[in-house]
Design an enzyme around this catalytic site. Sequence first.
Site, PDB file in Angstrom:
ATOM      1  N   GLY A   1       0.933 -32.271  -2.534  1.00 37.07           N
ATOM      2  CA  GLY A   1       0.904 -31.111  -1.372  1.00 37.07           C
ATOM      3  C   GLY A   1      -0.243 -30.109  -2.185  1.00 37.07           C
ATOM      4  O   GLY A   1      -0.942 -30.350  -3.008  1.00 37.07           O
TER       5      GLY A   1
ATOM      6  N   GLY B   1       6.975 -33.548  -4.851  1.00 34.53           N
ATOM      7  CA  GLY B   1       6.094 -32.902  -3.973  1.00 34.53           C
ATOM      8  C   GLY B   1       4.629 -32.770  -4.431  1.00 34.53           C
ATOM      9  O   GLY B   1       3.863 -31.837  -4.062  1.00 34.53           O
TER      10      GLY B   1
ATOM     11  N   TYR C   1      13.107 -21.013   6.831  1.00 32.66           N
ATOM     12  CA  TYR C   1      12.384 -21.516   5.641  1.00 32.66           C
ATOM     13  C   TYR C   1      12.849 -20.198   4.596  1.00 32.66           C
ATOM     14  O   TYR C   1      12.981 -20.644   3.429  1.00 32.66           O
ATOM     15  CB  TYR C   1      10.893 -21.318   5.937  1.00 32.66           C
ATOM     16  CG  TYR C   1      10.011 -21.218   4.790  1.00 32.66           C
ATOM     17  CD1 TYR C   1       9.974 -22.667   4.056  1.00 32.66           C
ATOM     18  CD2 TYR C   1       9.145 -20.352   4.261  1.00 32.66           C
ATOM     19  CE1 TYR C   1       9.230 -22.509   2.751  1.00 32.66           C
ATOM     20  CE2 TYR C   1       8.520 -20.189   3.239  1.00 32.66           C
ATOM     21  CZ  TYR C   1       8.323 -21.480   2.482  1.00 32.66           C
ATOM     22  OH  TYR C   1       7.697 -21.683   1.399  1.00 32.66           O
TER      23      TYR C   1
HETATM   24  P1  NAD Z   1       2.914 -28.693   0.711  1.00 32.98           P
HETATM   25  O1  NAD Z   1       3.543 -28.897   1.977  1.00 32.98           O
HETATM   26  O2  NAD Z   1       1.500 -28.620   0.605  1.00 32.98           O
HETATM   27  O3  NAD Z   1       3.533 -29.992  -0.288  1.00 32.98           O
HETATM   28  C1  NAD Z   1       4.710 -30.392  -0.138  1.00 32.98           C
HETATM   29  C2  NAD Z   1       4.806 -31.907  -0.531  1.00 32.98           C
HETATM   30  O4  NAD Z   1       6.234 -32.329  -0.582  1.00 32.98           O
HETATM   31  C3  NAD Z   1       4.151 -32.643   0.332  1.00 32.98           C
HETATM   32  O5  NAD Z   1       3.125 -33.513  -0.453  1.00 32.98           O
HETATM   33  C4  NAD Z   1       5.126 -33.633   1.049  1.00 32.98           C
HETATM   34  O6  NAD Z   1       4.823 -34.900   1.179  1.00 32.98           O
HETATM   35  C5  NAD Z   1       6.423 -33.524  -0.153  1.00 32.98           C
HETATM   36  N1  NAD Z   1       7.776 -33.900   0.340  1.00 32.98           N
HETATM   37  C6  NAD Z   1       8.222 -33.509   1.528  1.00 32.98           C
HETATM   38  N2  NAD Z   1       9.337 -33.877   1.553  1.00 32.98           N
HETATM   39  C7  NAD Z   1       9.703 -34.494   0.415  1.00 32.98           C
HETATM   40  C8  NAD Z   1      11.007 -35.315   0.063  1.00 32.98           C
HETATM   41  N3  NAD Z   1      12.005 -35.542   0.687  1.00 32.98           N
HETATM   42  N4  NAD Z   1      10.811 -35.838  -1.055  1.00 32.98           N
HETATM   43  C9  NAD Z   1       9.773 -35.854  -1.907  1.00 32.98           C
HETATM   44  N5  NAD Z   1       8.366 -35.148  -1.584  1.00 32.98           N
HETATM   45  C10 NAD Z   1       8.569 -34.550  -0.275  1.00 32.98           C
HETATM   46  O7  NAD Z   1       3.460 -27.632  -0.155  1.00 32.98           O
HETATM   47  P2  NAD Z   1       3.135 -26.621  -1.123  1.00 32.98           P
HETATM   48  O8  NAD Z   1       2.100 -25.516  -0.579  1.00 32.98           O
HETATM   49  O9  NAD Z   1       2.428 -27.195  -2.207  1.00 32.98           O
HETATM   50  O10 NAD Z   1       3.981 -25.754  -1.594  1.00 32.98           O
HETATM   51  C11 NAD Z   1       4.970 -26.319  -2.689  1.00 32.98           C
HETATM   52  C12 NAD Z   1       6.145 -25.379  -2.929  1.00 32.98           C
HETATM   53  O11 NAD Z   1       5.725 -24.054  -3.023  1.00 32.98           O
HETATM   54  C13 NAD Z   1       7.071 -25.285  -1.811  1.00 32.98           C
HETATM   55  O12 NAD Z   1       8.413 -25.126  -2.465  1.00 32.98           O
HETATM   56  C14 NAD Z   1       6.700 -24.027  -0.889  1.00 32.98           C
HETATM   57  O13 NAD Z   1       7.644 -23.616  -0.001  1.00 32.98           O
HETATM   58  C15 NAD Z   1       6.254 -23.183  -2.105  1.00 32.98           C
HETATM   59  N6  NAD Z   1       5.306 -22.210  -1.633  1.00 32.98           N
HETATM   60  C16 NAD Z   1       4.065 -22.419  -1.143  1.00 32.98           C
HETATM   61  C17 NAD Z   1       3.168 -21.459  -0.906  1.00 32.98           C
HETATM   62  C18 NAD Z   1       1.781 -21.966  -0.215  1.00 32.98           C
HETATM   63  O14 NAD Z   1       1.004 -20.900   0.385  1.00 32.98           O
HETATM   64  N7  NAD Z   1       1.514 -22.941  -0.281  1.00 32.98           N
HETATM   65  C19 NAD Z   1       3.749 -20.282  -0.896  1.00 32.98           C
HETATM   66  C20 NAD Z   1       4.947 -19.856  -1.443  1.00 32.98           C
HETATM   67  C21 NAD Z   1       5.705 -20.779  -1.548  1.00 32.98           C
HETATM   68  N1  SER Z   2       2.495 -19.589   2.385  1.00 27.19           N
HETATM   69  C1  SER Z   2       3.843 -20.023   2.944  1.00 27.19           C
HETATM   70  C2  SER Z   2       3.994 -20.155   4.364  1.00 27.19           C
HETATM   71  O1  SER Z   2       3.205 -19.631   5.110  1.00 27.19           O
HETATM   72  C3  SER Z   2       4.875 -18.950   2.313  1.00 27.19           C
HETATM   73  O2  SER Z   2       5.944 -19.408   1.801  1.00 27.19           O
HETATM   74  O3  SER Z   2       4.994 -20.802   4.753  1.00 27.19           O
END
Ligand code: NAD
Ligand code: SER
Length: 311
Positions: free
Chosen positions: A17, A14, A139
Amino acid sequence: MFMDLPSGRILVTGALGQIGTELVEALRQKHGPEAVIATDLRKAEGCQILDVMNTDEIKKVMVEQHITEIYHLAALLSATGEKNPHLCWDINVTGLENMIAAAKEHGARLFSPSSIAVFGPDCPKVAPQITPLNPTTIYGKTKVVGEQLAVSSGIDMRGIRYPGLISYKAPAGGGTTDYAVEIFHNALENGHYDCFVREDTKLPMMYMDDAIRATIELMDIPFERLSDSRGGYNIAGCSFTAGELVRSIQRHLPDFTCTFNPDIRQQYADSWPEEIDDGIAMNEWRWSPRFNLDRIVDEMITNLESRKNRS
Ligand code: NAD
Ligand code: SER
């Protein structure tokens, strides 16, 4: 070139992202560009395709690239997840199980993020580390399972309950806290934002620099120093309402206006705590945040403006 990783390479899933974009950069800076294999479902320069549902491809990359450490970021976030609950379960739980199996087979360490979405409406406004986890969103449920698997997996697996993350290098990926990112782009481009949560909605948030530093600091701590909270440590950045965010942006852009039209994401936001008690992370691995609301806003406006001037 491995700068300080004695053997093996790091796999990031991922990687394109919101978090991956900056974590890959930071890991390449720390360990050398060759040491980090960035992968995603999507293709981009410096990133190869890897679907975390494809166990054969995972195995291939683990063996061919001598992977000894995994940062598993592939997931669906809360808003996208609620629209596609089955897909959310598949990617967030089965995808994680695939990465755990690969880590186990190849003796790799694994980082897998959790979220403030593990908490539900019964959680106190200031969320303790140890408290019943009864999320209402699919989620959130996938994140609770992820934390439990971290402790039962029998491998060195760690996670952080990230708050809503604010950053400018990549767009936010379909979460409830996305308004705290979108608002900056709209403020600078249109002078106006129509916010999808109420003005008094208060949530835990964090600047991406703090989140990346926390991730790397946690992975640098000897395993023996960590308790079972390693499945998902509470870490606090700062908490503010959507209205307070608007007023902080208006310090830079006095004519900026914001309207508030809550949609379904308000329900998810209302089910999460307002603040995070991160005492356990502070004690076990000395976690401490650096960015408060005004500093986040200063950084976001400055960086987005200078990026615009360069383009
Ligand atoms: P994002 O949605 O920006 O990025 C996720 C990436 O995963 C994307 O680039 C997508 O193309 C890729 N993806 C989706 N399905 C896939 C698959 N089957 N195989 C490979 N890649 C795949 O998410 P993020 O914000 O970078 O979050 C990353 C992690 O952190 C996640 O587990 C999310 O739950 C966690 N998280 C994020 C936040 C936030 O505010 N951004 C907060 C809490 C937790
Ligand atoms: N920032 C994330 C969301 O809103 C929390 O995991 O989904």
